[in-house]
Structures are given as C-alpha cells and as structure tokens.
Design an enzyme around this catalytic site. Structure first.
Site, mmCIF file in Angstrom:
data_model
loop_
_atom_site.group_PDB
_atom_site.id
_atom_site.type_symbol
_atom_site.label_atom_id
_atom_site.label_comp_id
_atom_site.label_asym_id
_atom_site.label_seq_id
_atom_site.Cartn_x
_atom_site.Cartn_y
_atom_site.Cartn_z
ATOM 1 N N GLN A 174 12.609 -10.908 12.159
ATOM 2 C CA GLN A 174 11.780 -9.796 12.636
ATOM 3 C C GLN A 174 11.094 -9.130 11.444
ATOM 4 O OE1 GLN A 174 13.978 -7.467 16.009
ATOM 5 N NE2 GLN A 174 15.565 -8.311 14.681
ATOM 6 N N ASN A 182 26.778 -7.555 10.659
ATOM 7 C CA ASN A 182 26.084 -6.286 10.479
ATOM 8 C C ASN A 182 26.936 -5.368 9.607
ATOM 9 O OD1 ASN A 182 24.779 -3.730 10.948
ATOM 10 N ND2 ASN A 182 23.861 -4.627 12.781
ATOM 11 N N HIS A 212 7.381 -11.191 13.996
ATOM 12 C CA HIS A 212 6.613 -9.936 13.958
ATOM 13 C C HIS A 212 5.497 -9.979 12.931
ATOM 14 C CE1 HIS A 212 10.153 -7.463 15.840
ATOM 15 N NE2 HIS A 212 9.543 -8.242 16.705
ATOM 16 N N THR A 271 20.429 -6.555 12.326
ATOM 17 C CA THR A 271 19.442 -5.999 13.251
ATOM 18 C C THR A 271 20.164 -5.118 14.264
ATOM 19 O OG1 THR A 271 17.713 -6.473 14.900
ATOM 20 C CG2 THR A 271 19.494 -8.086 14.705
HETATM 21 N N1 APR Z 1 23.844 -5.289 5.488
HETATM 22 C C1 APR Z 1 23.829 -5.649 6.799
HETATM 23 N N2 APR Z 1 23.260 -4.910 7.782
HETATM 24 C C2 APR Z 1 22.685 -3.752 7.408
HETATM 25 C C3 APR Z 1 22.655 -3.300 6.066
HETATM 26 C C4 APR Z 1 23.269 -4.129 5.091
HETATM 27 N N3 APR Z 1 23.303 -3.778 3.793
HETATM 28 N N4 APR Z 1 22.017 -2.098 6.038
HETATM 29 C C5 APR Z 1 21.649 -1.825 7.304
HETATM 30 N N5 APR Z 1 22.062 -2.799 8.134
HETATM 31 C C6 APR Z 1 21.851 -2.912 9.586
HETATM 32 C C7 APR Z 1 21.973 -1.605 10.336
HETATM 33 O O1 APR Z 1 23.337 -1.369 10.699
HETATM 34 C C8 APR Z 1 21.094 -1.883 11.568
HETATM 35 O O2 APR Z 1 21.856 -2.496 12.611
HETATM 36 O O3 APR Z 1 20.512 -3.318 9.776
HETATM 37 C C9 APR Z 1 20.064 -2.868 11.060
HETATM 38 C C10 APR Z 1 18.682 -2.256 10.877
HETATM 39 O O4 APR Z 1 18.218 -1.903 12.164
HETATM 40 P P1 APR Z 1 16.690 -1.449 12.317
HETATM 41 O O5 APR Z 1 16.366 -0.471 11.246
HETATM 42 O O6 APR Z 1 16.498 -1.065 13.758
HETATM 43 O O7 APR Z 1 15.848 -2.757 11.979
HETATM 44 P P2 APR Z 1 15.561 -3.990 12.939
HETATM 45 O O8 APR Z 1 16.696 -4.229 13.874
HETATM 46 O O9 APR Z 1 15.120 -5.096 12.073
HETATM 47 O O10 APR Z 1 14.284 -3.462 13.788
HETATM 48 C C11 APR Z 1 13.655 -4.390 14.645
HETATM 49 O O11 APR Z 1 11.907 -2.778 15.080
HETATM 50 O O12 APR Z 1 10.496 -1.174 14.251
HETATM 51 C C12 APR Z 1 10.571 -2.485 14.655
HETATM 52 O O13 APR Z 1 9.155 -4.188 13.949
HETATM 53 C C13 APR Z 1 10.218 -3.412 13.536
HETATM 54 O O14 APR Z 1 11.113 -5.616 13.120
HETATM 55 C C14 APR Z 1 11.469 -4.260 13.357
HETATM 56 C C15 APR Z 1 12.185 -4.112 14.695
#
Ligand code: APR
Length: 235
Positions: free
Chosen positions: A90, A201, A108, A176
C-alpha cells in the site's frame, strides 16, 4: 514439499523504522494533514499546488531514507523461497524495490511516478512537480498529478491481486492497520481460498483478530524472524 504460494501485504509500518511516517499513529501523516485536502481528487481540483507540495515534500524525503531489515528480509524470502511470492504494498515509497523485491505491486501508486491528465500516461519522475510541469510522454503542460491512488479511486492491478489471493496458501499482512479497503478485505479473500493468514505488527490490535496467527513487534525484528521460520520450514 509442495511449492508455496504466498501473498504478502505491506503497509506504512514496514517503512516506519526507515524514518517514513505512518498515517494513523499518533504522530502520523493524518495527524498533520487533512486527508480530504491532499489525498482526494476533490482536494486536488480545489488546490493542485497544495497537493503537489504535499507529495513533493514526501518525494524529497525518499532521498534521505533507506530500506530497513524488514524490506531486506522480504527480498531474501523472494530469492530463496521454493514457490511463488507476490508482494502487494500500500506504500508509495520505493523501499521494497531498493531492497531487491521484484514481484511487487504498488496498489496505491508510487511517489516516483507522475500521471498525465491529458494522455493518461504514467512516467517516472524524480524531483518536484510544479503546477506547470510538462508531461514526459505528451508534453502537455500543467496536466500532471502524482501517480498515487487517492481515496475514492480504484487501486492498481486489483485483478492480478484477486487472482493471487484465490491461489495462495499463505497470506501475511505486515505493518498495516487494516483501515482502508480493498486492502483490508484481502485477509478474508485469502481465508476463503483456504490460506493460512498471519499478521505481523508492532501492536496486533484492531483487525488482528481476523488472522489465524500474529507476531507482535517492530518489523525489523519480527519480519526477519518470520522469514527465517518460513525458509527453514520449506527447505
Ligand atoms: N513495525 C511494525 N508495524 C508498525 C511499526 C513498526 N515499527 N510502526 C507502526 N506499525 C504499524 C501500526 O501499528 C499500524 O498498524 O503500522 C500500521 C500503520 O497503519 P496506518 O498508519 O493506517 O498505515 P496503513 O495501514 O499503511 O494505511 C493504509 O491508508 O491513508 C491511506 O493510502 C494510505 O496506504 C495508506 C492506507
């Protein structure tokens, strides 16, 4: 040993330890910017310069970050696994490809590409996009946008992803939050195909209960450990 068929979905969490901000963590991107303004077609129509600046700032950051041990571990898995692996990200950064992953889909879009609203062409792009920048394919001026999928738009290569999910025997979601569809629905599609589903995660909260198994911890620790486990189990 039958050949493995693995689909991996990554989100912003895999790039967090490279210094790339996630979206929904307390210090995330959406705590600083209003997503309606910078990640929707309506926001772009309202104020294209603001949207170009938002992505220019994120594109510039790509020059100062490096892939981390989690990106490297997934590239190793692709090289060494006896089977097929599709990496669906993503993320719009280029850290997976810089770590060596090849069979990769940016559902994305990509910070390093631009889309022309005249010819529809997608072209590689380094540096800032100015409002009047010309399209590398057709030359049209002032018609470029980041080749990034905004809210309300259809992600890329969904057919290929759906195909891979119906055939996979292992689905792994890494870093994610499972907030955004259609990516958030992939775990159900994989489960319907009989795949084992695992979440890696930092904190396996929220959507974690939808997985058969979970590994909790920073991606740079849990992803290499997971890859080691998979490779020794399938060698
Ligand atoms: N190691 C593993 N996981 C982690 C770490 C880490 N060091 N730091 C943060 N996380 C996890 C968080 O716990 C969370 O579950 O990464 C995830 C980040 O979530 P989001 O910020 O929501 O990002 P994402 O899931 O990629 O968002 C999906 O939303 O805004 C849109 O297009 C954008 O592609 C993005 C989509």
């Amino acid at each position: 040993m039958p050949r493995s068929r693995i689909v991996i979905l990554t989100g912003a969490g895999i790039s967090a330890e490279s210094g790339v901000a996630t979206f929904r963590d307390p210090d995330g991107v959406w705590a600083k910017f209003n997503l309606e303004d910078v990640a929707t077609p309506e926001g772009f129509a309202r104020d294209p310069a603001k949207v170009q600046d938002f992505y220019n700032m994120r594109r510039r950051q790509m020059d100062s970050v490096e892939p981390n041990l989690a990106h490297a571990a997934l590239a190793r898995l692709e090289r060494e696994i006896r089977g097929d692996i599709l990496l669906v990200t993503q993320n719009i950064d280029d850290l997976h490809e810089r770590a060596g992953s090849r069979n990769l889909i940016h559902m994305h879009g990509e910070l390093g590409r631009v889309l022309c609203q005249d010819c529809g062409g997608s072209s590689p792009w380094a540096g800032d996009i100015a409002v009047h920048s010309g399209c590398p394919a057709c030359g049209a001026k002032g018609r470029l946008r980041p080749d990034v999928v905004w809210f309300g738009e259809m992600p890329y290569r969904m057919e290929e992803i759906g195909e891979a999910l119906t055939r996979c025997d292992l689905f792994v979601a890494i870093g994610t939050s499972g907030n955004v569809y259609p990516a958030a629905g992939f775990v159900e599609e994989a489960r319907a195909a009989g795949a084992l589903t695992i979440e890696l995660n930092l904190k396996c909260a929220g959507w974690g209960s939808r997985f058969d198994d979970q590994m909790e911890g920073p991606a740079t620790q849990v992803v290499p450990a997971f890859v080691e486990r998979i490779l020794s189990a399938t060698s």
